[in-house]
Design an enzyme around this catalytic site. Sequence first.
Site, mmCIF file in Angstrom:
data_model
loop_
_atom_site.group_PDB
_atom_site.id
_atom_site.type_symbol
_atom_site.label_atom_id
_atom_site.label_comp_id
_atom_site.label_asym_id
_atom_site.label_seq_id
_atom_site.Cartn_x
_atom_site.Cartn_y
_atom_site.Cartn_z
ATOM 1 N N THR A 169 25.159 -24.403 -5.217
ATOM 2 C CA THR A 169 23.913 -24.499 -5.892
ATOM 3 C C THR A 169 23.502 -26.037 -5.911
ATOM 4 O O THR A 169 22.367 -26.238 -5.458
ATOM 5 C CB THR A 169 23.948 -23.831 -7.570
ATOM 6 O OG1 THR A 169 24.310 -22.510 -7.297
ATOM 7 C CG2 THR A 169 22.856 -24.318 -8.081
ATOM 8 N N THR B 10 33.104 -38.643 -12.425
ATOM 9 C CA THR B 10 34.128 -38.730 -12.189
ATOM 10 C C THR B 10 34.667 -37.408 -11.363
ATOM 11 O O THR B 10 34.220 -36.329 -11.639
ATOM 12 C CB THR B 10 35.342 -38.692 -13.332
ATOM 13 O OG1 THR B 10 34.879 -39.697 -14.200
ATOM 14 C CG2 THR B 10 36.559 -38.629 -13.201
ATOM 15 N N CYS C 193 25.077 -12.701 -8.384
ATOM 16 C CA CYS C 193 24.328 -14.014 -8.829
ATOM 17 C C CYS C 193 23.152 -13.748 -9.605
ATOM 18 O O CYS C 193 22.868 -14.416 -10.740
ATOM 19 C CB CYS C 193 24.078 -14.923 -7.729
ATOM 20 S SG CYS C 193 25.457 -15.097 -6.632
ATOM 21 N N SER D 192 30.713 -23.566 -1.054
ATOM 22 C CA SER D 192 31.505 -23.408 -2.405
ATOM 23 C C SER D 192 32.718 -22.874 -2.129
ATOM 24 O O SER D 192 32.922 -21.955 -1.632
ATOM 25 C CB SER D 192 30.680 -22.448 -3.200
ATOM 26 O OG SER D 192 29.996 -22.786 -4.424
ATOM 27 N N ALA D 193 33.730 -23.740 -2.680
ATOM 28 C CA ALA D 193 35.058 -23.197 -2.578
ATOM 29 C C ALA D 193 35.368 -21.862 -3.134
ATOM 30 O O ALA D 193 36.270 -21.312 -2.310
ATOM 31 C CB ALA D 193 35.888 -24.219 -3.495
ATOM 32 N N HIS D 194 34.901 -21.260 -4.194
ATOM 33 C CA HIS D 194 35.282 -20.047 -4.585
ATOM 34 C C HIS D 194 35.185 -19.114 -3.785
ATOM 35 O O HIS D 194 35.503 -17.626 -3.822
ATOM 36 C CB HIS D 194 34.764 -19.753 -6.130
ATOM 37 C CG HIS D 194 33.278 -19.674 -6.101
ATOM 38 N ND1 HIS D 194 33.014 -18.213 -6.275
ATOM 39 C CD2 HIS D 194 32.221 -20.327 -6.201
ATOM 40 C CE1 HIS D 194 31.728 -18.403 -6.711
ATOM 41 N NE2 HIS D 194 31.302 -19.506 -6.454
HETATM 42 N N1 PMP Z 1 24.267 -19.589 -1.567
HETATM 43 C C1 PMP Z 1 24.764 -18.423 -1.479
HETATM 44 C C2 PMP Z 1 24.392 -17.614 -0.076
HETATM 45 C C3 PMP Z 1 25.529 -17.860 -2.241
HETATM 46 O O1 PMP Z 1 26.182 -16.510 -2.055
HETATM 47 C C4 PMP Z 1 26.053 -18.541 -3.568
HETATM 48 C C5 PMP Z 1 26.792 -17.686 -4.696
HETATM 49 N N2 PMP Z 1 26.540 -16.469 -4.829
HETATM 50 C C6 PMP Z 1 25.499 -19.802 -3.721
HETATM 51 C C7 PMP Z 1 24.668 -20.324 -2.797
HETATM 52 C C8 PMP Z 1 25.686 -20.521 -5.111
HETATM 53 O O2 PMP Z 1 27.096 -20.816 -5.229
HETATM 54 P P1 PMP Z 1 27.750 -21.443 -6.610
HETATM 55 O O3 PMP Z 1 27.239 -20.447 -7.483
HETATM 56 O O4 PMP Z 1 29.056 -21.460 -6.379
HETATM 57 O O5 PMP Z 1 26.986 -22.774 -6.761
#
Ligand code: PMP
Length: 392
Positions: A79, A244, A330, A204-206
């Site tokens: 994001t 940081t 999301c 995004s790492a997760h």
């Molecule tokens: N872009 C896409 C295509 C996503 O699937 C997601 C998370 N669902 C995001 C952006 C945002 O990632 P984050 O919430 O880890 O910032």
Amino acid sequence: MAEARAAEVDIVYLDYNATAPLRPEALDATLAALNSVGNASSMHHLGRDAAARVDAARRQLAGLLNCSTGEIIFTSGATEANNLALRAAYARSGALVTTAVEHPAILETARAVTEGEPDSLVLLPVDGDGAVDLEPLDGIFRERQVALVSVMLANNETGVLTDLTPIVKAAHEAGALVHTDATQYVGRLPVDLDVLDVDLLSLSAHKFGGPQGVGALFLRRGTSLPHRPLLVGGGHERGWRAGTLNVAGIAGLGAAAEAAGLKLQSESARVSDLRNALEVGLTARVPGCRINGAGAPRLPGVTSITFPGMPADAVLAAMPYVAASDGSACSSGAPTPSHVLLAMGRTRDDADSTVRFSLGYDTTRRDIERGVDAAAEAVAQVRSVLAATAEP
Ligand code: PMP
């Protein structure tokens, strides 16, 4: 999901696009960093140890993407990376071009930065399979100056992939920069930034087994991007992102990137087989269900399935031990139908009757068998409740 992890309630976890379970390598690297003291900016040896963990993670991520370490800006996630990319790029003159099926982290950012200038935002449509319609691009470049084209590599709801090659070529010829939100793609399919040739990429790492709350923006060396950091302060990350550094999160990201990269080819084939088995099983057991985006190339581990007339929230509630998602997690909680499915021409009812199953590195064949059983039974249960409550 490995039984050990979900032992208490034996959950079948099929929601990797919302977040993937932390990889053991990422857990180890994160804990090791959390267990040590040191600010990566400090000059003493403890600070240098922390900086070494960050450097290692930068190398691991650069290895996964085939870019150089100096092209990575660590952020709090995709994001933030998307916000940074779009806000900075919009400071060049020209319009933003993106697609109707982007994640809200792109669409809402694009709307915010172009607020009051509706002509400065162009959304490319998609076809019934969710493939981006590139036809309007030539005309767009002829009619106006474009600052940035941002197109996702893989859609988070359907898994539909976009071949960026023609987009990058046309955009660069027109003097526009290209950004891609690769959040769902990185760690699932190979990325070679030399070949991809985009100027900016978010991740995004997760989504690939790292911790939540950490990600990165790739910014190609030499790109003429106006310097517009979202956060200013101590000048970290070459002045692009002050604050940081999240050493533990970054260390976990690096370890996850390396682990994902090791078996990328074999894992994507294995996961794709499992996804196909899920689709074959469900279409056999639930006549009339439809797979969204089935005619387009897709990520290996995602399927978006419409069960016509069966509200997705009721289906999910009827299979409490399967973790899946209605549309995009999301935006869950928001009572609006999926903008992705609507853009693909689905009705509101169909969008509300769609479940997304997403698989990953820890998904097993048994998960799929149990997932198919649970989903087929859940749909049958919802069908009988609806039939019993229907007007005579
Ligand atoms: N872009 C896409 C295509 C996503 O699937 C997601 C998370 N669902 C995001 C952006 C945002 O990632 P984050 O919430 O880890 O910032």
